[in-house]
Design an enzyme around this catalytic site. Structure first.
Site, PDB file in Angstrom:
ATOM      1  N   THR A 156      18.238   6.261 -32.905  1.00  0.00           N
ATOM      2  CA  THR A 156      18.562   7.404 -33.856  1.00  0.00           C
ATOM      3  C   THR A 156      18.528   6.939 -35.377  1.00  0.00           C
ATOM      4  OG1 THR A 156      20.697   8.643 -32.779  1.00  0.00           O
ATOM      5  CG2 THR A 156      20.446   9.215 -34.526  1.00  0.00           C
ATOM      6  N   LYS A 177      17.491  14.991 -33.911  1.00  0.00           N
ATOM      7  CA  LYS A 177      18.995  13.918 -33.425  1.00  0.00           C
ATOM      8  C   LYS A 177      20.126  14.105 -34.335  1.00  0.00           C
ATOM      9  CE  LYS A 177      21.863  11.123 -31.302  1.00  0.00           C
ATOM     10  NZ  LYS A 177      21.553   9.967 -30.483  1.00  0.00           N
TER      11      LYS A 177
END
Length: 225
Positions: free
Chosen positions: A93, A168
C-alpha cells in the site's frame, strides 16, 4: 515452467507466498528475516539468499514490503541482474507516484511493473480470496491475470499504472472513516445510557452495517486502557 519470486514475507506476504506455493507453482522466496524464509520453505517455497538471486531465477516477482523506501531498495537490488520481459508486481500500500517511479526505473532494463494492491487479510490470502486492486492490467501479459486469480477471488481493474494503489488508499480512507463513525455512534449510545447492542441491531436492519464494520463491532466497547 514459470518461476515465481516473492520478496517480503510479513503477515500478508507470507500468506500470499503460501497460497502460491500450495497452488503448485514453483516459488522462490526471500526476506531479510531468516525465520520468515524458513516458514515459507515449510509451506512449499524454495529459499534464496538475496533479492539478486530472485531476479536471476524468477520470471515474475511479487513484492509486499512495508513502504516506498523498501520498494526502492528492492529495485536497486533487482537492477543489478534484472532482464528484459521480467515482471514485478507491487502489492504494498503505497502512493501511486511510487508505482510510476518504479515503472520508470524497471523500464531501464526493459522489465515491466504493475500495481496489484491487496485487501482482505492474511487468512483470505491463504484461501485465495483477496480483493486485488490492479493498475495497468489491460496492458499486462496473460501471466499477470493468471497469478492474480490465484491470489484473489475479486480482481478489479482500476485503470492505468498507479490506479490500483490509488484505489487501495481510497478504500482505506472509507474504511477508517467507517470505523471512526461507528466508534462515535457507539459511544454516543453508551454515554447517554442507551444499549449499544440496539445500535448494532438498528444498523443491521437498515442496511448500514457492512461486513467490515460487523467484523470489528466487538471492539467498539473496549476502553482506551
Amino acid at each position: 515452467m514459470t518461476v515465481h519470486g516473492y520478496i517480503g514475507l510479513g503477515m500478508m506476504g507470507s500468506a500470499m507466498c503460501e497460497r502460491l506455493a500450495t497452488s503448485g507453482a514453483a516459488v522462490i522466496a526471500h526476506d531479510v528475516n531468516p525465520a520468515a524464509v524458513d516458514a515459507a520453505v515449510e509451506r512449499g517455497a524454495t529459499a534464496v539468499s538475496s533479492t539478486e538471486e530472485v531476479a536471476e531465477q524468477a520470471d515474475i516477482i511479487s513484492t509486499c514490503v512495508p513502504a516506498a523506501a523498501h520498494i526502492d531498495a528492492v529495485i536497486d537490488e533487482l537492477a543489478t541482474v534484472g532482464r528484459a520481459g521480467q515482471i514485478l508486481l507491487i502489492h504494498s500500500t503505497v502512493h501511486p507516484d511510487t508505482i510510476r517511479s518504479a515503472q520508470t526505473r524497471v523500464a531501464a532494463w526493459e522489465g515491466l511493473v504493475f500495481d496489484a494492491a491487496v485487501a482482505g487479510g492474511d487468512e483470505a490470502a491463504r484461501r485465495g480470496e483477496l480483493a486485488i486492486f490492479a493498475g495497468g492490467l489491460t496492458d499486462a501479459p496473460p501471466i499477470v491475470a493468471e497469478l492474480l486469480a490465484i491470489f484473489g477471488s475479486k480482481v478489479i481493474d482500476a485503470g492505468p499504472i498507479g490506479s490500483g494503489a490509488a484505489l487501495k488508499i481510497a478504500v482505506n480512507v472509507m474504511t477508517y472513516a467507517q470505523f471512526t463513525a461507528a466508534a462515535i455512534a457507539h459511544d454516543g449510545m453508551a454515554n447517554t445510557g442507551g444499549d449499544p447492542s440496539a445500535l448494532i441491531e438498528a444498523w443491521r436492519h437498515t442496511g448500514m452495517l457492512g461486513a467490515l464494520t460487523e467484523q470489528w463491532a466487538g471492539l467498539l466497547g473496549i476502553g482506551p486502557e
